[in-house]
Design an enzyme around this catalytic site. Structure first.
Site, PDB file in Angstrom:
ATOM      1  N   ASP A  78       0.828  -1.200   0.000  1.00  0.00           N
ATOM      2  CA  ASP A  78       0.000   0.000   0.000  1.00  0.00           C
ATOM      3  C   ASP A  78       0.870   1.261   0.000  1.00  0.00           C
ATOM      4  O   ASP A  78       1.897   1.314   0.687  1.00  0.00           O
ATOM      5  CB  ASP A  78      -0.899  -0.008   1.247  1.00  0.00           C
ATOM      6  CG  ASP A  78      -1.811   1.195   1.330  1.00  0.00           C
ATOM      7  OD1 ASP A  78      -2.736   1.294   0.506  1.00  0.00           O
ATOM      8  OD2 ASP A  78      -1.578   2.054   2.204  1.00  0.00           O
ATOM      9  N   GLU A 120       9.846   6.652 -16.457  1.00  0.00           N
ATOM     10  CA  GLU A 120      11.180   6.188 -16.107  1.00  0.00           C
ATOM     11  C   GLU A 120      11.298   5.977 -14.601  1.00  0.00           C
ATOM     12  O   GLU A 120      11.858   4.972 -14.136  1.00  0.00           O
ATOM     13  CB  GLU A 120      12.232   7.194 -16.586  1.00  0.00           C
ATOM     14  CG  GLU A 120      13.672   6.707 -16.469  1.00  0.00           C
ATOM     15  CD  GLU A 120      14.281   6.923 -15.089  1.00  0.00           C
ATOM     16  OE1 GLU A 120      15.160   6.140 -14.683  1.00  0.00           O
ATOM     17  OE2 GLU A 120      13.849   7.886 -14.409  1.00  0.00           O
TER      18      GLU A 120
END
Length: 566
Positions: free
Chosen positions: A242, A305
């Site tokens: 999470d 990226e």
């Protein structure tokens, strides 16, 4: 522009059907009885169909109105028939439930509302016996304010070792009456600092009941590695992480000073996507590799990226694809999302994941029936008009589109029943997102309402089931060839059994504006019509499955997806 593909024109089906067709005739049922179990492949996670279970609302085993592990165990045959490879469970740990279980008081205990640790172990084993793996949620950014560590920190006072496990600071102002910083909450920008009786303040990026942990402290890192081992030793096959990009903080906790509370270039944000995170996940990966377990990270990042860094071979195995989840029902934007997702995963060799809904976002049927078919937390509002018939038609098409894409797919409970977002009465709303918005945000309870297994509603459910939900009941949809449940069962069965699904390549085909058409290995073809009218089938194709009936001339209607094979 026609859809072009190398299929022979003499194989156009004369009777298009929403049931799959092949040389043996219509395929019926869930199509899983003759399937090899997914136990054989070490890389099962690269193409798995994973079902998300929100335990509190899935199935009630003891009749108290709250879903529990006994209820899940009773529905394992249903999940096996559905054709899923794994179950992802949102937190079932001991919790005051201030934020739906994401405020964990003890990572090694099951909350009594859901059952016991012994029952969790039994569930994991029984599911595995049916060829279904288990993924559990770990919440590393914060704990509950009832966690033993935080209670000890409050009792120990300023300057104590116990407080070093969290982010305690003196306040600003003449008497320390002002918060130490200006970071906004992940919930509607509310305050992130709460003052305790001795005058210090503690940081919480979510609710005050969820104090953030200090991940610079070795005890925090050591404890979480031990928690991972605890669950891996009980047979868990994977962990969903999470808020995976929020753990590391700039030790100075500097102000944003009006700069965006969103990722900054190069990992320079004081609490989002910092470079220190990668050492944490490399350490976790070493633990997972001992057990052959996998990770999926909840990583919301716009920079592809930076996103891909989390998926390097020595870090996380997969991460959720939120670009696709939030994308509007628009052919060009969906294609861009798909292309960008595949491109950002390619350099690190990680599989993409695809999801249409989860326990935090507006249900697909409702979202796709609105004028704005995308999803944005900031745009949620009460009273948004919805055309449920249109939304259902689009949700059916989106299911086939999603299940045909390369990689793994997640299905949130109730999506296979075509559930819409529920309008929860104001007096029954429990989500802190609603209250921390001052009541303007409807919150997330509308997608968390208990599932309708039968026409008879749950007895005194923790969230009320709307009147009229009997039409969505699983027992009513079972055996109905036109139901959403039958569509999902058939599609998931084909996805497991037929060639061309899961991993492998995707090649786009020329198609009219508003139409997505691509091929997968072994000649599998998926066409999704998001244009303003019907479009012709590709020449020479056998229809495996269609999300809506094709017309008598073999045209693909608007908002319809079709799987085809030479």
């Amino acid at each position: 522009m026609p859809i072009t593909c190398p299929l022979r024109a003499d194989r156009v089906p004369t009777t298009p059907s929403r049931t799959p067709l092949n040389r043996r005739g219509p395929l019926k049922g869930p199509l899983v009885a003759d399937l090899p179990p997914p136990e054989n492949a070490a890389d099962w996670w690269r193409s798995a169909a994973i079902y998300q279970v929100y335990v509190r609302s899935f199935a009630d085993g003891d009749g108290d109105g709250t879903g529990d592990l006994a209820g899940v165990r009773s529905r394992l045959p249903y999940l096996a028939d559905l054709g899923v490879d794994a179950l992802w469970f949102t937190p079932w740990y001991l919790s005051p439930l201030a934020d739906g279980g994401y405020d964990v008081a003890d990572y090694r205990a099951v909350d009594p509302a859901f059952g016991t640790l012994a029952e969790a172990e039994k569930l994991i084993a029984e599911a595995r016996g049916m060829g279904i793996r288990t993924i559990v949620d770990i919440v590393p950014n914060h704990v509950s304010d009832q966690h033993a560590w935080f209670r000890a920190a409050l009792a120990a006072g300023p300057g104590s070792p116990e407080r070093e496990l969290f982010h305690f600071r003196p306040g600003r102002g003449e008497h320390g009456e002002l918060p130490p910083g200006d970071w906004p909450s992940q919930f509607n920008g509310a305050a992130t600092w709460t003052r305790v009786p001795d005058g210090e303040w503690y940081l919480h990026l979510f609710t005050p009941q969820q104090p953030d942990l200090n991940w610079d402290h070795p005890a925090v890192r050591r404890e979480h590695e031990e928690v991972l081992r605890f669950w891996f030793e009980r047979g868990v096959a994977g962990v969903r992480i999470d808020s995976a990009a929020l753990l590391a903080k700039d030790p100075a906790l500097p102000d944003l000073d009006g700069r965006p509370a969103e990722p900054w270039p190069g990992g320079t944000h004081p609490y989002i996507d910092r470079d220190e995170l990668h050492a944490i996940y490399r350490s976790w990966r070493a633990v997972a590799d001992e057990y052959g377990a996998v990770f999926v990270g909840e990583v919301w990042l716009p920079d592809s990226e930076r996103f891909a860094r989390y998926l390097r071979p020595d870090e996380l195995h997969t991460a959720f694809n939120f670009s696709f989840l939030s994308c509007p029902w628009d052919a060009a934007r969906l294609r861009t999302s798909i292309e960008e997702t595949l491109a950002e995963h390619a350099p690190v060799g990680a599989p993409a994941t695809w999801v249409l809904s989860n326990h935090d976002v507006t249900r697909t049927v409702t979202r796709y029936g609105r004028a704005d078919t995308g999803f944005d937390f900031a745009a949620k509002a009460f009273g948004t008009p919805t055309d449920l018939a249109l939304g259902t038609r689009r949700a059916r098409a989106a299911a086939l589109l999603t299940l045909a894409l390369p990689g793994a797919v997640y299905v949130y409970q109730g999506e296979e029943l075509g559930l819409p977002e529920a309008d929860v009465p104001l007096s029954r709303i429990q989500d802190p997102m609603h209250f921390r918005s001052g009541g303007t945000d409807p919150g997330r309870d509308g997608c968390r309402v208990p599932l309708p297994w039968t026409a008879e509603p749950w007895r005194d459910p923790w969230l009320p089931q709307p009147a009229g939900w009997a039409v969505y009941a699983a027992d009513r949809q079972d055996g109905d060839p036109d139901s959403m449940l039958t569509l999902y069962r058939t599609a998931l069965g084909l996805r497991r059994r037929a060639a061309g699904f899961g991993g492998g390549s995707l090649e786009w085909l020329p198609a009219p504006p508003g139409v997505l058409a691509f091929t997968r290995p072994d000649g599998l073809l998926c066409v999704t019509n998001l244009s303003g009218g019907p479009v012709p089938l590709p020449g020479g194709a056998n229809v495996l499955l269609a999300s809506s009936p094709l017309d008598g001339t073999g045209l693909i209607p608007q908002d319809t997806a079709v799987w085809l094979r030479p």
